[in-house]
Design an enzyme around this catalytic site. Structure first.
Site, PDB file in Angstrom:
ATOM      1  N   ALA A   1       1.230  -9.744  -0.186  1.00  0.00           N
ATOM      2  CA  ALA A   1       1.222  -9.994  -1.622  1.00  0.00           C
ATOM      3  C   ALA A   1       0.213  -9.090  -2.333  1.00  0.00           C
ATOM      4  O   ALA A   1       0.035  -7.938  -1.956  1.00  0.00           O
ATOM      5  CB  ALA A   1       0.973 -11.478  -1.899  1.00  0.00           C
ATOM      6  N   SER A   2      -0.466  -9.620  -3.323  1.00  0.00           N
ATOM      7  CA  SER A   2      -1.295  -8.762  -4.173  1.00  0.00           C
ATOM      8  C   SER A   2      -2.444  -8.094  -3.439  1.00  0.00           C
ATOM      9  O   SER A   2      -3.015  -7.129  -3.943  1.00  0.00           O
ATOM     10  CB  SER A   2      -1.848  -9.574  -5.336  1.00  0.00           C
ATOM     11  OG  SER A   2      -0.776 -10.071  -6.097  1.00  0.00           O
ATOM     12  N   THR A   3      -2.823  -8.593  -2.250  1.00  0.00           N
ATOM     13  CA  THR A   3      -3.888  -7.906  -1.516  1.00  0.00           C
ATOM     14  C   THR A   3      -3.448  -6.486  -1.173  1.00  0.00           C
ATOM     15  O   THR A   3      -4.257  -5.609  -0.955  1.00  0.00           O
ATOM     16  CB  THR A   3      -4.242  -8.639  -0.215  1.00  0.00           C
ATOM     17  OG1 THR A   3      -3.105  -8.609   0.643  1.00  0.00           O
ATOM     18  CG2 THR A   3      -4.633 -10.082  -0.475  1.00  0.00           C
ATOM     19  N   PHE A   4      -2.125  -6.280  -1.164  1.00  0.00           N
ATOM     20  CA  PHE A   4      -1.574  -4.966  -0.831  1.00  0.00           C
ATOM     21  C   PHE A   4      -1.750  -3.962  -1.975  1.00  0.00           C
ATOM     22  O   PHE A   4      -1.613  -2.762  -1.783  1.00  0.00           O
ATOM     23  CB  PHE A   4      -0.090  -5.125  -0.478  1.00  0.00           C
ATOM     24  CG  PHE A   4       0.543  -3.875   0.065  1.00  0.00           C
ATOM     25  CD1 PHE A   4       0.354  -3.508   1.385  1.00  0.00           C
ATOM     26  CD2 PHE A   4       1.302  -3.049  -0.756  1.00  0.00           C
ATOM     27  CE1 PHE A   4       0.932  -2.355   1.890  1.00  0.00           C
ATOM     28  CE2 PHE A   4       1.880  -1.891  -0.257  1.00  0.00           C
ATOM     29  CZ  PHE A   4       1.688  -1.544   1.070  1.00  0.00           C
ATOM     30  N   LYS A   5      -2.040  -4.476  -3.178  1.00  0.00           N
ATOM     31  CA  LYS A   5      -2.188  -3.568  -4.325  1.00  0.00           C
ATOM     32  C   LYS A   5      -3.308  -2.550  -4.067  1.00  0.00           C
ATOM     33  O   LYS A   5      -3.284  -1.441  -4.619  1.00  0.00           O
ATOM     34  CB  LYS A   5      -2.463  -4.373  -5.592  1.00  0.00           C
ATOM     35  CG  LYS A   5      -1.222  -5.117  -6.068  1.00  0.00           C
ATOM     36  CD  LYS A   5      -1.512  -6.039  -7.223  1.00  0.00           C
ATOM     37  CE  LYS A   5      -0.252  -6.791  -7.625  1.00  0.00           C
ATOM     38  NZ  LYS A   5      -0.548  -7.920  -8.513  1.00  0.00           N
TER      39      LYS A   5
END
Lengths: 379, 638
Positions: B326-330
């Protein structure tokens, strides 16, 4: 032009070759392998798995390969002898450097579908190259020192490589097999006398140098010799195996305890009950009658080979046939002597009976060559 | 090549002569073999048969002591304790029923065990010892031993069995041992005679299984003299085996215990890793189970309970569970875009809550939109639309390449069961595995860590450690084997512009510490322990309903990755709470507690927490059931 090539007109061609195969040997080979299946079935506790069924498949494949080789003219095999020998030495070098280490020894190349032991292959290619060598060499030169050194080198190279693996059993077979061909080729008796004197010297050296930094054999090999000379010296290790092996063999009696009735389970501590020690199971379950019958089958195979060689006027073919017969002979004699406590445990399988793909395949390839020699003999 | 004509007749004569000689020698040798066979099998047969039947001398294997497992501070995690049991050999016992009845009069026999033993006795060969009763006390064993003359075929045995003093804390890391089964034997190709010993314990899962060869050791043997009914008369010789190697893990037991306790009520996973050398300090997965139950054989009821639990206690979620990051991948998408020069740190993208690409509408999690956002704010507020833009500019290949540098899609060779590879897709992957062309929508989904992208908590922790250190650290679980230090996980410097990494770290600092940051409520106020992190909320189902309105299985996974202290990173932590809802709400507070616990090496002072949180935190600290390590005796220490 050799004698053989003058006479190829009378050699059978095409499918007629099948009629001229040495069918007696083929039947004997099948019979011996059949005994093997039976024993593998028995040691697995009455099951085709894990040994009997793979062994049958390999036998089937081996038979096809044997017949294919037999169909190819023997002069073709003679011409590729040197190449085959060099390739097998190359393979030995490969295992020396890239082999998969198993049981403390690097012995095989993993082909995916089977594990190829180059040392097994060498047993045959050495016979081939020596036979080809003496076929090529002038008869008068056979005992000239220069022309004796060449085959000695041919024997020494693979033997050294095999010893490094370390595989004492194969090394002994290579030296004995190679020496036999030199003997058959007519190398002077004096050389053999000298060798016997040297062996005595080396054996003395082996024991003299034990424990010093010039120690010749590996510790475990010394232990095996100790165990052989006095089984009670290592009662927990190999000595126990020999003792148990002798008990099981001896308890077979005249007719044995009956199929699958052996107490080989008591030999559960034998790590090689399906390979090197399989003869024990046979002797226990079928007694003296069974064991002697197997020995008779083996002896018949040798006898038929010798007859075929004597009737073959081509020098290469005759030497090859006798060489193969001798290698085969050494296999079963060393194995049987080993389990009966007559020879040290050196790790030689019972030919065509012990479980193992490389050994079976290589033996059937060898008999393929022998059949080719038989089919294409000058008439 | 033939160079002259040969006198073949002469050569053939010579060969025949020598062949005859050889044949006679061979015949002679065969004769020797036959006569030897005859002497053994005919003349001495009675003697050998007697030996075989009595089998007076027997060799028994001595199982080696299994190697112990310690934590990084030398606390024993897996030890051996003596186990007393009695076994029965059918062929020596004669009338089994009678013998068993006599035994039952001396020691209590569990009817279930007895039924199982009777079945086994029938199935196995008559000479194989079958365990009749396990886990006896010394007194019970003595009773049997004293009455041995009246109990043919019964052997009292003293063996070792495995014990896990920390119960569920290490159930997933170390796993457990169990008696070797026929299934194991058929699966593994191992000639070790030890495996033939009934009930011999081998590693079944976790490090116990993966490091089986190291831990097992080598068998010894003893030669014993037995009488005709198999009773041991005396020991004739003994050859000691080799104890298995002791293994020290990198895990810190107190931290591990804290992690397990902190996550106890959730289906969750957390990994704590040293950002410099990759040492795994804690690898948590909840709920857990008691590995000791598996050692002696778990009951069907207990096992079924574990299997049917929807929280999947048997799974090691930290390494075998994979989740969309999820957003940790941003962080990865940002680094890829910066690296490609697709954006600079100042440029802003306008977020109106969604963006249309092709015929599809891609939404930001914030319906009303974030307005104009730059890189720093995009990470801080976790704006999706900003990354949809970066995704289109950068392309999946570059994003995938960057993420792989941070270890996504890499299977780490740590000795735990079922370590997952996760997935970092690219165009070729989709074509090969899905048979379809990669479309731009896939890139958009991947850019915010959804869609095909999957990572285990371990991989997320390593990714964060690499962001924090700028080096490609790899996780290490085994610190030393028999005192020999194992290679460190410290890695080469990543070939990534240090300024870009600094930007991302600074934005992660913003996420936790600046107003408007998605995890600001979980900040640490103690200056030297400031934490930087990134929230993530992995969608489980597509419905756009509030989490509290749907069943547990359909709620989002809460994810939080972080490192601390911000100025001088020491540890990285990844927390995944399955179906926990939002990352900022369900995962970040847990991660903060773990970070503080790790940095303070014990319960942190309340002053590390923001003032408003302190009363709540104090209550939580008091109620958390932690293990009392001072109660573990000295014998547990290395």
């Amino acid at each position: 032009m050799s004698y053989l090539e003058h006479n190829i007109k009378s050699v059978p061609t095409g499918f007629r070759k099948i009629l001229h195969l040495n069918w007696a040997i083929i039947l004997l080979l099948a019979a011996v392998s059949g005994v093997g299946f039976l024993m593998l079935y028995s040691v697995a506790g009455g099951s085709l798995q894990p040994w009997a069924e793979p062994q049958m498949k390999r036998f089937a494949v081996g038979m096809v390969i044997m017949l294919s080789i037999a169909m190819v003219p023997i002069w073709f095999w003679r011409n590729v002898s040197a190449v085959a020998y060099l390739m097998s030495v190359a393979l030995l070098l490969v295992v020396e450097f890239f082999g998969t280490a198993g049981m403390g020894a690097q012995r095989w190349i993993d082909l995916g579908f089977m594990r190829l032991q180059p040392s097994e292959v060498t047993k045959i290619t050495l016979v081939m190259v020596l036979a080809a060598y003496y076929d090529w060499l002038d008869l008068d030169k056979k005992s000239h020192p220069l022309w004796v050194i060449v085959p000695l080198i041919m024997i020494a190279i693979p033997t050294m490589l095999v010893l490094r693996q370390p595989d004492l059993g194969t090394a002994i077979l290579l030296v004995a097999g190679g020496g036999t061909i030199m003997f058959l080729a007519g190398v002077s008796w004096y050389y053999f006398g000298a060798v016997i004197a040297a062996v005595v010297g080396i054996v003395t050296a082996i024991f003299q140098f034990r424990g010093t930094e010039w120690q010749i054999l590996k510790d475990y090999q010394y232990r095996r010799i100790d165990t052989f000379l006095d089984p009670s010296s290592d009662p927990l290790g190999a000595g126990y195996h020999i003792t148990q092996s002798k008990i099981a063999l001896g308890s077979g009696g005249w007719t044995g305890r009956g199929f699958m009735q052996g107490t080989q389970a008591r030999l559960n501590f034998l790590p090689e009950k399906h390979t090197d020690f399989i003869f024990v199971t046979l002797a226990e379950e079928f007694g003296f009658v069974g064991a002697a019958s197997l020995l008779a089958l083996y002896a018949l195979i040798i006898a038929f080979c010798i007859i075929s060689a004597f009737r073959n006027k081509d020098r290469y073919a005759a030497l090859l046939t006798l060489g193969i017969a001798t290698t085969f002979f050494l296999f079963f004699v060393v194995n049987m002597a080993m389990v009966m406590g007559l020879a040290p445990v050196v790790g030689v399988p019972l030919p065509l009976v012990s479980y193992g793909g490389s050994a079976m395949l290589v033996l059937l390839v060898a008999f393929g060559l022998m059949q080719s020699a038989h089919v294409h003999r000058p008439r | 090549m033939k160079h002259q004509f040969k006198d073949t007749a002469k050569s053939h004569r010579l060969l025949t002569r020598r062949g005859m000689f050889l044949g006679s020698v061979q015949l002679g040798l065969v004769g020797v073999l036959v006569s030897r066979m005859r002497s053994m099998q005919v003349e001495q047969a009675d003697q050998f048969r007697l030996l075989a039947d009595e089998n007076r001398i027997n060799v028994r294997l001595i199982p080696p002591a299994r190697g112990l497992i310690y934590d990084r501070n030398g606390l024993a995690l897996a030890k051996n304790r003596p186990a007393y049991r009695i076994s029965i050999v059918r062929e020596d016992a004669g009338d089994i029923e009678e013998v068993i009845a006599k035994v039952a009069a001396l020691v209590p026999l569990d009817p279930k065990d007895l039924a199982r033993a009777l079945k086994e006795i029938k199935r196995r060969s008559p000479f194989v010892p079958v365990t009749l009763a396990n886990n006896l006390t010394w007194e019970q064993l003595s009773k049997v031993a004293v009455n041995a003359p009246a109990l043919p075929g019964i052997t009292p045995e003293v063996g070792l069995t495995r014990e896990y003093p920390l119960f569920g804390d290490y159930a997933h890391i170390i796993g457990y041992v169990g008696p070797v089964s026929d299934y194991d034997l058929s699966k593994i190709n191992d000639p070790d005679p030890l495996l033939q010993i009934p009930k011999f314990q081998i590693g079944k899962s976790g490090a116990e299984a993966k490091l089986e060869k190291t831990l097992r050791g080598k068998a010894g043997a003893k030669r014993i003299e037995v009488n005709s009914i198999g009773r041991i008369m005396r020991e004739l010789g003994r050859q000691e085996g080799e104890t298995g190697a002791n293994i020290q893990l990198t895990i810190n037991s107190q931290l591990q215990n804290y992690v397990q306790a902190r996550l106890a009520n959730e289906s969750a996973a957390a990994v704590v890793i040293d950002v410099k050398n990759g040492d795994l300090l804690a690898v948590g997965s909840t709920p857990s189970f008691d590995p000791n139950k598996f050692v002696t054989g778990i009951s069907y009821a207990d096992y079924n309970e574990l299997l049917e639990n929807k929280y999947r206690p048997l799974a090691n979620k930290s390494v075998q569970g994979t989740y969309p990051p999820a957003s940790t991948f941003k962080t990865m998408t940002a680094l890829a875009a910066l690296n490609e020069g697709a954006i600079d740190t100042k440029e802003t993208v306008r977020c109106k809550g969604f963006v249309e690409v092709g015929a599809r509408k891609f939404h930001c999690w914030k319906k009303s939109g974030h307005g104009n956002v730059n890189l720093h704010n995009s990470l801080k507020q976790s704006c999706d639309v900003y990354y949809y833009e970066l995704a289109q500019r950068t392309g999946i290949e570059k994003i995938s390449e960057m993420a792989k540098k941070f270890g996504l899609g890499t299977k780490y060779p740590i000795p735990m069961s079922a370590v997952a590879r996760g997935l970092m897709p690219n165009k070729a992957w989709k074509l090969k595995n899905r048979g379809k062309e990669w479309v731009v929508g896939d890139t958009l989904n991947a850019s915010i860590g959804q869609g095909f992208v999957h990572a285990s908590p371990l991989q997320m922790a390593v990714m964060t450690a690499r962001i924090a250190s700028g080096h490609s650290v790899t996780p290490r679980l085994v610190k030393s084997i028999n005192g020999i230090e194992q290679p460190s996980g410290a890695g080469e410097k990543l070939d990534i512009n240090e300024n870009h990494l600094r930007m991302v770290r600074k934005a992660m600092y913003g996420v936790v510490n600046e107003s408007g940051g998605t995890a600001r409520r979980s900040r640490i106020v103690a200056d030297e322990y400031r934490m930087a992190g990134k929230t993530g909320t992995a969608q489980v189902s597509n419905s756009r309903v509030k989490n509290r309105d749907v069943v547990w299985e359909k709620r989002d996974h809460a994810i939080f990755v972080c490192f601390a202290p911000y100025d001088n990173p020491k540890i990285a932590v990844a927390v995944v709470v399955e179906h926990g809802g939002g990352g900022s709400k369900a995962a970040a507070p847990v991660a903060r507690d773990i970070v503080l616990q790790a940095l303070f090496e014990g319960t942190p002072p309340l002053s590390a927490y923001p003032k408003s949180d302190r009363p709540r935190i104090r209550r939580a600290q008091e109620n958390l059931p932690l293990r009392d390590f001072s109660a573990l005796t000295n014998s547990d220490k290395a």
